[in-house]
Design a protein around this motif. Structure first.
Motif, mmCIF file in Angstrom:
data_model
loop_
_atom_site.group_PDB
_atom_site.id
_atom_site.type_symbol
_atom_site.label_atom_id
_atom_site.label_comp_id
_atom_site.label_asym_id
_atom_site.label_seq_id
_atom_site.Cartn_x
_atom_site.Cartn_y
_atom_site.Cartn_z
ATOM 1 N N GLU A 298 34.038 33.987 -27.974
ATOM 2 C CA GLU A 298 33.793 34.075 -29.566
ATOM 3 C C GLU A 298 32.088 34.294 -29.771
ATOM 4 O O GLU A 298 32.027 34.551 -31.110
ATOM 5 C CB GLU A 298 34.424 32.565 -30.125
ATOM 6 N N ARG A 299 31.452 33.967 -29.094
ATOM 7 C CA ARG A 299 29.980 34.260 -29.308
ATOM 8 C C ARG A 299 29.445 35.571 -28.935
ATOM 9 O O ARG A 299 28.318 35.959 -29.000
ATOM 10 C CB ARG A 299 29.242 33.323 -28.628
ATOM 11 N N GLY A 300 30.291 36.376 -28.124
ATOM 12 C CA GLY A 300 29.924 37.681 -27.952
ATOM 13 C C GLY A 300 29.072 38.069 -26.718
ATOM 14 O O GLY A 300 28.322 39.107 -26.759
ATOM 15 N N SER A 301 29.415 37.071 -25.894
ATOM 16 C CA SER A 301 28.593 37.252 -24.337
ATOM 17 C C SER A 301 29.511 37.489 -23.400
ATOM 18 O O SER A 301 30.758 37.196 -23.445
ATOM 19 C CB SER A 301 27.630 36.103 -23.879
ATOM 20 N N ARG A 302 29.115 37.862 -22.269
ATOM 21 C CA ARG A 302 30.223 38.052 -21.123
ATOM 22 C C ARG A 302 29.832 37.549 -19.768
ATOM 23 O O ARG A 302 28.552 37.152 -19.689
ATOM 24 C CB ARG A 302 30.071 39.694 -20.912
ATOM 25 N N VAL A 303 30.365 37.562 -18.901
ATOM 26 C CA VAL A 303 30.188 36.880 -17.647
ATOM 27 C C VAL A 303 30.691 37.844 -16.423
ATOM 28 O O VAL A 303 31.749 38.420 -16.419
ATOM 29 C CB VAL A 303 31.161 35.600 -17.496
ATOM 30 N N LEU A 304 29.797 38.212 -15.720
ATOM 31 C CA LEU A 304 29.887 39.127 -14.552
ATOM 32 C C LEU A 304 29.550 38.532 -13.224
ATOM 33 O O LEU A 304 28.438 37.832 -13.090
ATOM 34 C CB LEU A 304 28.807 40.196 -14.807
ATOM 35 N N LEU A 305 30.658 38.541 -12.401
ATOM 36 C CA LEU A 305 30.733 37.865 -11.028
ATOM 37 C C LEU A 305 30.297 38.813 -9.948
ATOM 38 O O LEU A 305 30.806 40.021 -9.916
ATOM 39 C CB LEU A 305 31.924 37.314 -10.720
ATOM 40 N N PHE A 306 29.371 38.597 -9.083
ATOM 41 C CA PHE A 306 29.053 39.290 -7.675
ATOM 42 C C PHE A 306 29.244 38.333 -6.542
ATOM 43 O O PHE A 306 28.726 37.096 -6.794
ATOM 44 C CB PHE A 306 27.592 39.839 -7.977
ATOM 45 N N VAL A 307 30.161 38.745 -5.529
ATOM 46 C CA VAL A 307 30.512 37.612 -4.667
ATOM 47 C C VAL A 307 30.155 38.420 -3.278
ATOM 48 O O VAL A 307 30.636 39.527 -3.129
ATOM 49 C CB VAL A 307 31.909 37.284 -4.845
ATOM 50 N N ARG A 308 29.663 37.448 -2.396
ATOM 51 C CA ARG A 308 30.005 37.794 -0.927
ATOM 52 C C ARG A 308 30.405 36.660 -0.144
ATOM 53 O O ARG A 308 30.140 35.565 -0.404
ATOM 54 C CB ARG A 308 28.341 38.264 -0.489
ATOM 55 N N GLU A 309 30.620 36.885 1.183
ATOM 56 C CA GLU A 309 31.274 35.830 1.956
ATOM 57 C C GLU A 309 30.168 34.997 2.633
ATOM 58 O O GLU A 309 30.317 33.837 2.531
ATOM 59 C CB GLU A 309 31.989 36.358 3.199
ATOM 60 N N GLU A 310 29.100 35.386 3.062
ATOM 61 C CA GLU A 310 28.132 34.871 3.516
ATOM 62 C C GLU A 310 26.666 35.587 3.391
ATOM 63 O O GLU A 310 26.710 36.861 2.972
ATOM 64 C CB GLU A 310 28.362 34.537 4.907
ATOM 65 N N ASN A 311 25.480 34.855 3.671
ATOM 66 C CA ASN A 311 24.355 35.593 3.432
ATOM 67 C C ASN A 311 23.937 36.440 4.292
ATOM 68 O O ASN A 311 23.684 37.780 3.923
ATOM 69 C CB ASN A 311 23.176 34.241 3.484
ATOM 70 N N ARG A 312 24.067 36.274 5.633
ATOM 71 C CA ARG A 312 23.790 37.323 6.436
ATOM 72 C C ARG A 312 24.821 37.353 7.555
ATOM 73 O O ARG A 312 25.574 36.420 7.892
ATOM 74 C CB ARG A 312 22.352 36.868 7.279
ATOM 75 N N ARG A 313 24.802 38.570 8.545
ATOM 76 C CA ARG A 313 25.945 38.897 9.532
ATOM 77 C C ARG A 313 25.213 39.648 10.302
ATOM 78 O O ARG A 313 24.842 40.892 9.832
ATOM 79 C CB ARG A 313 27.160 39.289 8.801
ATOM 80 N N GLY A 314 25.117 39.432 11.760
ATOM 81 C CA GLY A 314 24.552 40.160 12.614
ATOM 82 C C GLY A 314 23.140 40.483 12.472
ATOM 83 O O GLY A 314 22.646 41.703 12.727
ATOM 84 N N GLY A 315 22.350 39.549 11.803
ATOM 85 C CA GLY A 315 21.044 39.917 11.232
ATOM 86 C C GLY A 315 20.790 40.715 10.105
ATOM 87 O O GLY A 315 19.667 41.073 9.752
ATOM 88 N N VAL A 316 21.625 40.875 9.521
ATOM 89 C CA VAL A 316 21.702 41.965 8.164
ATOM 90 C C VAL A 316 22.021 41.223 7.340
ATOM 91 O O VAL A 316 23.018 40.304 7.239
ATOM 92 C CB VAL A 316 22.781 43.144 8.449
#
Length: 342
Positions: free
Chosen positions: A281-299
C-alpha cells in the motif's frame, strides 16, 4: 567400485598444478577454451583455479596472437585475476549476448554517451574485473585499459560465449513498474533467477560508481530511487563470518514462500518494520537475493535473484520473522538447496 570412488579417481587424474596443466595442453595441441575443457575433462571453475587467465596461459604456451609475447603487464595480471575470480557465475543469456557484442567493438565506449542502463551494466562488469573500494578504477579509465588489453578482452568474449552455451535455466527481466517509450524498462539491469555478486547488485542500482566506489557490506538496503528493499541472504551461516546476532533463520518454506528474519534490532513499530509490513500500500517493493553459503572451494559465491516478494505475515520482533510470498516460484533446480536452513 562405488561411483564416489570413480569420481574421486577421475578428479585425481585432472591436472591440479600449473606444470601439469601446461604439459596436458601441449599434448592436446592448440584449441579453443571449450575444446581444451573437453579434452581435459575439466569444469570451468577447476580450469581457472589452476590456469588463472586463459589468454595468458595461451601466451605461455606460444599460442598467443602474434605480437603478444613476454611477461604480462600489471593490467593483464589484474584482469586475469578478475576473470578467474569474478565472472564464472554469469548466467543471464541476454546480458552475455550484450557483452559479447560490446566487447568486440573496435573502440572502448565513452561513458559520457551511455544511457543509465548501459552505464550500470558496464559498471557491473568493471567492478568484477578491476575490483571495488580501494581497488576501484573510474569507469572511463577502466574501459580504456580493458580495450588496450586485447588478449584479455578476447578471452572475455570466448568465456562469455561458452557460458552462454552452458546456461541451463531461464533468466527473465524483473517486472519493474516503470515505463519508457511505451515499453517496460527495468531501472536496474538485473534478471529474475540470475546470479550476481553483492557489488554487481549495488552497481546495477547505481549505488556503486566513481564517487561511491565501496559497495555496502550490510545484508539489507533500501534504495530510495526505486523504493525497493533489497535483502542479501546467506542460508548457511559460518560462525567465523557471522556473529550470533546475525545468524538469522532463513529458508524457503515452499517454492512460493520464503522465511526471513530481519536485522536483530528491527521492531514491528519501527519505520523499517512498518515499511516491510505495509510495502504494497505504500508503493515500495522487496527484492530477495539468496545463496546457500558464503564461500565454496575458496570462491565467494554469488547470490541468486529470487525476484520480488510480498509480505504475508510475521512473528515477534528484534528480529522480526517474516513470511514473504514470491511473485515467481523458485525453479525446481534451486529449491532443494534453498529449503535447507542451517
Amino acid at each position: 567400485m562405488s561411483s564416489q570412488r570413480v569420481l574421486a579417481n577421475l578428479r585425481e587424474s585432472l591436472p591440479s598444478r600449473r606444470p601439469q596443466l601446461l604439459a596436458e595442453c601441449r599434448r592436446l595441441g592448440r584449441c579453443s577454451l571449450a575444446g581444451l575443457l573437453e579434452g581435459l575433462g575439466m569444469e570451468l571453475g577447476e580450469f581457472y583455479r589452476v590456469a588463472g587467465s586463459w589468454a595468458l596461459l595461451q601466451r605461455e604456451l606460444g599460442w598467443g596472437a602474434g605480437a603478444a609475447s613476454g611477461e604480462p603487464s600489471d593490467d593483464e595480471k589484474r584482469l586475469g585475476r578478475g576473470i578467474a575470480g569474478g565472472l564464472l557465475h554469469l548466467d543471464d543469456p541476454e546480458r552475455l549476448r550484450w557483452l559479447v557484442d560490446q566487447l568486440q567493438r573496435p573502440v572502448a565506449p565513452d561513458p559520457a554517451g551511455l544511457d543509465p542502463w548501459a552505464e550500470r551494466r558496464w559498471r557491473m562488469l568493471m567492478t568484477q574485473l578491476w575490483g571495488s573500494g580501494r581497488q576501484h578504477v573510474p569507469l572511463a579509465e577502466a574501459l580504456v585499459r580493458l580495450w588496450a588489453a586485447a588478449e584479455l578482452r578476447a578471452e572475455l568474449v570466448e568465456l562469455f560465449e561458452l557460458l552462454l552455451e552452458r546456461t541451463t535455466h531461464l533468466v527473465a527481466p524483473l517486472a519493474w513498474p516503470f515505463v519508457a517509450d511505451g515499453e517496460p524498462a527495468p531501472p536496474v539491469p538485473l534478471g529474475l533467477h540470475g546470479r550476481y555478486s553483492r557489488a554487481e547488485v549495488f552497481a546495477a542500482f547505481g549505488l556503486l560508481n566513481d564517487t561511491r566506489p565501496f559497495p555496502g557490506r550490510e545484508g539489507v538496503f533500501f534504495d530510495e530511487a526505486t523504493r525497493c528493499d533489497v535483502f542479501f541472504i546467506t542460508l548457511k551461516k559460518s560462525e567465523r563470518l557471522f556473529s550470533p546476532t546475525t545468524r538469522y533463520n532463513d529458508y524457503a518454506i515452499s517454492p512460493w514462500e520464503f522465511h526471513w528474519e530481519s536485522q536483530s534490532l528491527t521492531r514491528e513499530a519501527s519505520p523499517t518494520g512498518q515499511r516491510y509490513i505495509h510495502h504494497v500500500e505504500r508503493g515500495s517493493r522487496v527484492l530477495l537475493f539468496v545463496r546457500e553459503e558464503n564461500r565454496r572451494g575458496g570462491v565467494t559465491l554469488p547470490f541468486l535473484g529470487l525476484g520480488f516478494a510480498e509480505y504475508v505475515s510475521h512473528e515477534g520482533e528484534r528480529p522480526m520473522a517474516i513470511r514473504w510470498r514470491l511473485q515467481r516460484a523458485i525453479p525446481g533446480g534451486f529449491y532443494t538447496e534453498l529449503a535447507v536452513a542451517v
